[in-house]
Design a protein around this motif. Structure first.
Motif, PDB file in Angstrom:
ATOM      1  N   LYS A 130       0.842  -1.201   0.000  1.00  0.00           N
ATOM      2  CA  LYS A 130       0.000   0.000   0.000  1.00  0.00           C
ATOM      3  C   LYS A 130       0.875   1.249   0.000  1.00  0.00           C
ATOM      4  O   LYS A 130       0.583   2.210  -0.730  1.00  0.00           O
TER       5      LYS A 130
ATOM      6  N   SER B  64       2.211   1.710  -3.496  1.00  0.00           N
ATOM      7  CA  SER B  64       1.152   2.212  -4.380  1.00  0.00           C
ATOM      8  C   SER B  64       0.876   3.684  -4.117  1.00  0.00           C
ATOM      9  O   SER B  64       0.700   4.472  -5.055  1.00  0.00           O
ATOM     10  N   ASP B  65       0.812   4.077  -2.849  1.00  0.00           N
ATOM     11  CA  ASP B  65       0.574   5.479  -2.501  1.00  0.00           C
ATOM     12  C   ASP B  65       1.700   6.369  -3.010  1.00  0.00           C
ATOM     13  O   ASP B  65       1.456   7.478  -3.498  1.00  0.00           O
TER      14      ASP B  65
ATOM     15  N   LEU C 157       1.289   6.733  -6.756  1.00  0.00           N
ATOM     16  CA  LEU C 157       0.164   7.632  -7.023  1.00  0.00           C
ATOM     17  C   LEU C 157       0.545   9.088  -6.794  1.00  0.00           C
ATOM     18  O   LEU C 157       0.082   9.978  -7.509  1.00  0.00           O
TER      19      LEU C 157
ATOM     20  N   VAL D 285      -5.232   3.832  -9.929  1.00  0.00           N
ATOM     21  CA  VAL D 285      -4.803   2.814  -8.964  1.00  0.00           C
ATOM     22  C   VAL D 285      -4.731   1.434  -9.602  1.00  0.00           C
ATOM     23  O   VAL D 285      -3.798   0.670  -9.345  1.00  0.00           O
TER      24      VAL D 285
ATOM     25  N   ILE E 244      -1.426   0.265 -11.277  1.00  0.00           N
ATOM     26  CA  ILE E 244      -0.213   0.099 -10.472  1.00  0.00           C
ATOM     27  C   ILE E 244      -0.248  -1.306  -9.905  1.00  0.00           C
ATOM     28  O   ILE E 244      -1.220  -1.704  -9.267  1.00  0.00           O
ATOM     29  N   LYS E 245       0.796  -2.071 -10.133  1.00  0.00           N
ATOM     30  CA  LYS E 245       0.864  -3.440  -9.622  1.00  0.00           C
ATOM     31  C   LYS E 245       2.132  -3.596  -8.802  1.00  0.00           C
ATOM     32  O   LYS E 245       3.227  -3.298  -9.275  1.00  0.00           O
ATOM     33  N   VAL E 246       1.953  -4.053  -7.543  1.00  0.00           N
ATOM     34  CA  VAL E 246       3.083  -4.296  -6.653  1.00  0.00           C
ATOM     35  C   VAL E 246       3.098  -5.790  -6.347  1.00  0.00           C
ATOM     36  O   VAL E 246       2.099  -6.346  -5.891  1.00  0.00           O
TER      37      VAL E 246
END
Length: 189
Positions: free
Chosen positions: A166, A169-170, A173, A180, A183-185
């Motif tokens: 998270k 991703s934040d 962003l 959102v 975006i792949k983690v």
């Protein structure tokens, strides 16, 4: 061999212009003797991003952004080793300055009861060049639009932890205008 003793009195007897010339010659020799480092010969240190020119292609832009994002994410707590891939929507664009001139001419002829109207319009557009002459050289760029980011893939050692994923991703962003779901983690093997 006779030893001569250096004395301040001998130095005072030398004319000032000769001292100045000797001093300048010494400085010139020092400048020539000091080695100059060439940028092409210098090796880049690991973890240090090299500055790239502004007129590079979108592939270079993506690589530069990947490198910078990798450095930033690698410094975040819990992320560990990280690899990043960024895909782009477009190539970006450069808006160049144009000299525009327009000319219109309207003539009317009357022949008894018949009125004829003739309109001529002429438009000319020329690119403005940065060096001032009208041909060749670099065009004067008024606005440069960077390529748009399509998606971001982050492979990180800490990618299996929900909180770390998270945070990654934040961070993505905050840096890129991407949705959102683009975006792949994932966790690194």
């Amino acid at each position: 061999m006779k030893k001569t003793k250096f004395s301040l009195d001998k130095l005072k007897k030398i004319p000032k212009n000769q001292l100045l010339v000797a001093g300048l010659a010494g400085i010139l020799l020092l400048v020539i003797a000091i080695p100059v480092e060439k940028k092409a010969d210098s090796a880049e240190e690991p973890g240090q991003a090299a500055e790239q020119p502004a007129d590079e292609g979108s592939g270079d832009y993506a690589k530069r952004m990947e490198r910078r994002l990798k450095e930033i994410l690698g410094d975040m707590q819990g992320v560990g080793k990280v690899e990043v891939m960024i895909t782009l929507k477009d190539e970006g664009e450069q808006k160049v300055e144009k000299d525009r001139s327009r000319n219109s001419q309207n003539t009317q002829e009357e022949d008894g009861t018949v009125v004829r109207s003739n309109t001529q319009q002429q438009s000319q557009e020329e690119t403005v060049y940065a060096d001032g002459n009208g041909s060749g050289g670099e065009p004067f760029v008024t606005k440069e639009v960077v390529p748009s980011v399509e998606g971001v893939l982050v492979v990180a050692e800490g990618g299996g932890n929900a909180q770390v994923a998270k945070n990654i991703s934040d961070a993505v962003l905050a840096l890129f205008p991407v949705e959102v779901h683009k975006i792949k983690v994932v966790k690194m093997n």
